[in-house]
Scaffold this active site. Structure first.
Site, PDB file in Angstrom:
ATOM      1  N   GLU A 121     -14.331  30.332 -27.334  1.00  0.00           N
ATOM      2  CA  GLU A 121     -15.650  29.706 -27.253  1.00  0.00           C
ATOM      3  C   GLU A 121     -15.691  28.802 -26.019  1.00  0.00           C
ATOM      4  O   GLU A 121     -14.765  28.001 -25.812  1.00  0.00           O
ATOM      5  CB  GLU A 121     -15.947  28.876 -28.503  1.00  0.00           C
ATOM      6  CG  GLU A 121     -17.386  28.385 -28.542  1.00  0.00           C
ATOM      7  CD  GLU A 121     -17.752  27.650 -29.823  1.00  0.00           C
ATOM      8  OE1 GLU A 121     -18.904  27.231 -29.948  1.00  0.00           O
ATOM      9  OE2 GLU A 121     -16.878  27.486 -30.696  1.00  0.00           O
ATOM     10  N   ALA A 264     -10.578  21.294 -31.976  1.00  0.00           N
ATOM     11  CA  ALA A 264     -10.143  22.433 -32.774  1.00  0.00           C
ATOM     12  C   ALA A 264     -11.150  23.553 -32.605  1.00  0.00           C
ATOM     13  O   ALA A 264     -12.244  23.350 -32.074  1.00  0.00           O
ATOM     14  CB  ALA A 264     -10.009  22.047 -34.254  1.00  0.00           C
ATOM     15  N   ASN A 267     -12.055  29.774 -35.215  1.00  0.00           N
ATOM     16  CA  ASN A 267     -11.854  31.229 -35.236  1.00  0.00           C
ATOM     17  C   ASN A 267     -11.702  31.731 -36.673  1.00  0.00           C
ATOM     18  O   ASN A 267     -10.982  31.132 -37.472  1.00  0.00           O
ATOM     19  CB  ASN A 267     -10.592  31.599 -34.464  1.00  0.00           C
ATOM     20  CG  ASN A 267     -10.466  30.849 -33.161  1.00  0.00           C
ATOM     21  OD1 ASN A 267     -11.286  30.976 -32.281  1.00  0.00           O
ATOM     22  ND2 ASN A 267      -9.421  30.036 -33.060  1.00  0.00           N
ATOM     23  N   HIS A 299     -14.281  20.060 -40.892  1.00  0.00           N
ATOM     24  CA  HIS A 299     -15.307  20.595 -39.992  1.00  0.00           C
ATOM     25  C   HIS A 299     -15.036  22.060 -39.666  1.00  0.00           C
ATOM     26  O   HIS A 299     -15.934  22.915 -39.791  1.00  0.00           O
ATOM     27  CB  HIS A 299     -15.331  19.762 -38.713  1.00  0.00           C
ATOM     28  CG  HIS A 299     -16.349  20.203 -37.715  1.00  0.00           C
ATOM     29  ND1 HIS A 299     -17.592  19.637 -37.626  1.00  0.00           N
ATOM     30  CD2 HIS A 299     -16.308  21.170 -36.752  1.00  0.00           C
ATOM     31  CE1 HIS A 299     -18.280  20.227 -36.665  1.00  0.00           C
ATOM     32  NE2 HIS A 299     -17.514  21.156 -36.114  1.00  0.00           N
ATOM     33  N   GLU A 300     -13.815  22.356 -39.247  1.00  0.00           N
ATOM     34  CA  GLU A 300     -13.515  23.732 -38.845  1.00  0.00           C
ATOM     35  C   GLU A 300     -13.550  24.671 -40.042  1.00  0.00           C
ATOM     36  O   GLU A 300     -13.998  25.820 -39.917  1.00  0.00           O
ATOM     37  CB  GLU A 300     -12.163  23.802 -38.141  1.00  0.00           C
ATOM     38  CG  GLU A 300     -12.027  22.887 -36.936  1.00  0.00           C
ATOM     39  CD  GLU A 300     -13.149  23.039 -35.921  1.00  0.00           C
ATOM     40  OE1 GLU A 300     -13.676  24.154 -35.761  1.00  0.00           O
ATOM     41  OE2 GLU A 300     -13.513  22.036 -35.274  1.00  0.00           O
TER      42      GLU A 300
END
Length: 887
Positions: A121, A264, A267, A299-300
């Site tokens: 990204e 972070a 994926n 969050h991830e």
């Protein structure tokens, strides 16, 4: 001239890639990538060339449906592979070479400490293979990884492991095959290969299905992974309970990298993290670090649904996934803290502390961005480099826009909107409008006016005034509230926005006169609202819990603020009243205003009362004691003199410390954190208050031997980094001998712990005073850059030292001789040569140059012009510099 991408020019892709097979032969200098893409045309023009993107790739071969293509059947130039005669449907195979070891931009496929990582990204996948590298092209991936077993015993990619074994005919090599059952855009692809060990835990999901969780780290770091694993489990449970969203893979992995440009990356099923947001134990991490790990892990993971299962159509919609997911991680932390509180009052206080932390970031960073040359709506209209728009506006202001929807729709209504959003768009790449439409349709509400928040740059100003009319011959009366809203003239049309205004009214005894959930949904330029109240109000409490990201202007004197600071039942607004008093006091001292004493006295009275108040949550009291930062105050000044501002703030700090020395000392001595270290929020609050009071005592200028002994005792008696770093923080801005002693002790104890040493570098770079052998803090920074453990190409270390000096130490950076700016120029250029993303963030140190006093403005403009004239400047840095110069 940089090419500008515009949202209005979006066109759908002309072809789809339903399935993608990737095979990697992993070698440090020459990784061979074989890609097999099933391509299906979807556009009206069946004869247009198919165009794929690629950067820093050596194309070896191209095949279509098994047939090698002739040179006249394709073009490979300027980062594009154009297939000139492609059928309606076909299988394209490409073979390319890439050099991970030479990739110091840390985007695409790269090496870190001998291990392979990817970061795709926003546009990194094109550095791996030729592809339609845009978020609205979603594909199902199968990945084959091959590598030497000795150097890469672990081979990971997205999805589920479906096979592994030894490579036939290649002794010492092995392979692993991964399949991801869910379609995803290329930016969510990931692979990791190298020497790692895993902390594993099996869980049972809400549906009863098992799942394997893994946190992978380099050997020797296993003892730092427990908190990250616990945080992941908590995040999975919270998403099941709060939003009914379950982990959709049988395996979920986190891998830590020491070389990472961001925090972070989400994926699908294989999150890659900066070590800063994985490694945590009491020895090396503070309580703030522990909370940061939990928030980023959450969050991830939450991106698994808000970002992965439903992704953004184009990069202009970035806040669709990021603003929403920041909101979700904020709610996760608030719910976690409140859930561990002993009673309802402490739970409310815990939520307020989290809200205060979030608003501090918004006001200090995002409000400044909204007022500067890089201002943009949360959904930008254009960009030159998308990497420059991973901003506090897209993330934090985007989260505030989502929070306003929660306020307007209520918790149940918001959940209904989320359910409809996933029902409609699971597996799709969509827009911010699609999200708002789901919220509107699920609740039968018209949110067209609300959508203006997505297209409006700048921080709105809310002006409020009120008066009271008593009833004739009866108790009580009517309170009239007049509201108006405006926007800076340079921030667009200034159309009225929907602003939820949560409010309360207090009588002379501090009793609330309105229901606790009173909210006005303001939608016009000017409005008047009437409220029947039982008694005459003494003060209004507006924007409770910071219900909208706006600047509030109202006529309220120091006595009124002090009254709110003592009596407001909304803990956020009580804290904010103290902040406003502190800002007034600093501004008055900065301007040498004879009236400064009144604000100073009012502030001292409020802090004295808070220190004496029984039953006050300790973490909340620590917030009340913390003065607003220089950056937040600076945004409220023009022709800024950074040295004068620091002196004014430090003078107020010293005055409060001197006037309140005895109660501060008593409070400090009363804080006795549990031994051994305990991470319960009550103990976190105890340590926060202990550190906050010690910081005041260190600045009091009296009983210095006693204070120095307290600082030393706290460091050497502590069994955790929170208290140790609190002692360092108290000493770092003083001339006390203990300052250097503690810095030396940290280096001796933690010299091999990279994250602790990052703190060590950062503390000295952001200090108000230089080291004992240095003439200035700039000298200190330049001396530290010569150390063998400083590596400018490591993003964490560069941020710790260089960014801390340029962005967190304004009084030392903005020197009258311009030496700070010359240093900044050199560092931007050196970093930009290998890592434009990190360089562009450093380049923003001069964003707000027009705010400063004329002499500094001139020096900054000269530095920006010199940088702009540099021919080799990256597009990332050039966009930042050009926008700054255009201000």
């Amino acid at each position: 001239m940089q090419q500008v991408v515009r949202r209005s020019e979006y066109t759908p892709p002309t072809f789809e890639i339903p399935s993608t097979f990737l095979s990697f032969e992993l070698r440090p200098q020459a990784t061979r990538v074989h890609a097999r893409l099933e391509i299906v045309r979807s556009g009206a023009d069946s004869h247009a060339p198919i165009e794929l993107l690629g950067e820093h790739l050596e194309l070896v071969s191209v095949r279509l449906d098994g047939r090698p293509l002739r040179q006249d059947e394709y073009e490979c130039t300027a980062g594009r592979l154009r297939l000139l005669a492609f059928p309606e449907r076909g299988t394209l195979e490409t073979e390319s070479l890439t050099d991970p070891a030479a990739n110091l931009a840390f985007t695409g496929l790269y090496l870190s400490n001998g291990n392979f990582f990817t970061q795709c990204e926003a546009e990194g996948f094109r550095r791996i293979t030729w592809f339609a590298d845009r978020p609205d092209v979603m594909s199902r991936y199968e990945v084959l990884l091959e590598a030497p077993r000795e150097s890469c015993p672990v081979l990971l990619s997205n999805g589920n492991l479906v096979g592994e074994g030894d490579c036939a005919g290649r002794p010492g090599w092995h392979w692993a095959r991964w399949q991801d059952p869910f379609p995803k855009p290329s930016y969510l692809f990931a692979l990791v290969a190298g020497r790692f060990v895993a902390h594993e835990q099996s869980i049972v999901r809400a549906s009863g299905r098992p799942a394997l969780l893994q946190v992978w780290v380099e050997p020797g770091n296993e003892d730092k992974t427990g908190h990250a694993m616990d945080s992941l489990v908590h995040a999975i449970r919270w998403d099941e309970e709060r939003f009914g969203l379950e982990l959709d893979l049988d395996r979920f992995m986190i891998v830590a990298s020491a070389d990472f440009n961001m925090g972070a990356m989400e994926n699908k099923g294989l999150n890659i993290f900066n070590t800063k947001y994985v490694f945590a134990n009491p020895r090396i991490a503070t309580d703030v670090d522990f909370e940061g790990v939990e928030a980023v892990v959450g969050h991830e993971y939450f991106h698994n649904w808000t970002g992965n299962r439903v992704t953004c159509r184009d990069w202009f919609q970035l806040t669709l996934k990021e603003g929403l997911t920041v909101f979700r991680d904020q709610e996760f932390t608030a719910d976690r803290l409140a859930g561990q509180a002993a009673d309802a009052a402490l739970a409310r206080s815990a939520r307020a502390v989290k809200r205060i932390d979030d608003v501090r970031v918004l006001r200090a960073s995002q409000f400044a961005e909204d007022a500067g040359p890089m201002a943009h709506p949360i959904r930008p209209d254009s960009y030159a480099e998308i990497n420059n728009f991973y901003t506090v506006t897209v993330y934090e202001k985007g989260a505030e826009v989502i929070r306003m929807l929660l306020t307007l729709l209520g918790r149940d209504g918001f959940r209904k909107g989320m359910d409809l959003y996933f029902e409609r768009h699971d597996g799709q790449a969509v827009t911010c409008d699609d999200f708002v439409a789901a919220m509107a349709d699920a609740n039968g509400r018209d949110l067209d006016l609300f959508k203006r928040w997505y297209s409006q740059a700048g921080t709105p100003v809310l002006n409020a005034g009120w008066h009271y009319q008593p009833n004739d011959g009866q108790e009580g009366g009517t309170m009239y509230l007049n509201l108006s809203q405006s926007l800076p003239a340079d921030k667009g049309p200034g159309l009225p926005l929907v602003i939820p205004v949560a409010l309360g009214a207090l009588d002379a005894q501090g009793r609330d006169l309105l229901p606790a959930d009173t909210v006005i949904a303001m939608s016009a330029q000017q409005e008047q609202h009437r409220f029947s109240v039982a008694r005459e109000p003494r003060a209004l409490s507006l924007l409770r819990n910071f219900s909208a990201p706006v600047l509030l202007e109202q006529q309220i004197d120091d006595d009124g603020l002090a009254f709110l600071a003592l009596h407001d039942s909304d803990p956020f607004n009580r804290w904010d009243a103290v902040q406003q008093l502190a800002v007034r006091a600093v501004r008055a001292l900065y301007r040498a205003d004879p009236g400064a004493q009144a604000s100073t006295d009012a502030l001292a009275g409020c802090l004295s009362h808070a220190l004496a108040e029984t039953g006050l949550d300790k973490a909340y009291l620590a917030c009340l004691l913390t003065l607003p930062g220089e950056g937040f105050i600076a945004e409220q000044l023009s022709d800024l003199d950074p040295q004068a501002l620091r002196e004014a703030r430090n003078r107020l700090f010293r005055q409060m410390a001197g006037r309140l020395f005895d109660p501060l000392l008593a409070c400090h001595l009363a804080q006795q954190p549990a031994r051994p270290y305990d991470s319960h929020p009550l103990q976190v609050g105890t340590r926060a208050l202990k550190n906050a009071t010690l910081a005041y005592l260190a600045q009091a200028g009296e009983r210095q031997a006693e204070v120095e002994a307290l600082i030393s005792r706290q460091f050497f008696d502590a069994d955790n980094m929170t208290e140790q770093w609190g002692a360092v923080g108290a000493a770092i801005n003083t001339a006390l001998p203990v300052r250097q002693r503690l810095l030396d002790e940290v280096e001796q104890r933690f010299g091999q712990e990279a994250l602790v040493m990052d703190k060590w570098f950062s503390a000295q770079a952001s200090a108000h005073v230089p080291g004992p052998a240095d003439a200035s803090v700039l000298d200190t920074v330049q001396r530290l850059m010569q150390r063998s453990d400083f590596a400018i190409k490591n993003p964490n270390r560069a941020r710790a030292l260089i960014h801390s000096f340029c962005q967190a130490n304004p009084a030392q950076f903005h020197r009258d001789d311009g030496a700070g700016y010359q240093f900044w120029e050199r560092c931007v250029l050196e970093i930009d040569a290998s890592n434009p993303q990190v360089a562009a963030r450093l380049a923003r140190s001069l964003d707000r140059w027009t705010k400063f006093k004329p002499a500094l403005r001139s020096l900054m403009r000269q530095s920006l012009q010199r940088l702009a004239a540099h021919e080799g400047l990256s597009g990332d840095v050039r966009e930042v510099v050009n926008k700054a110069l255009a201000a």
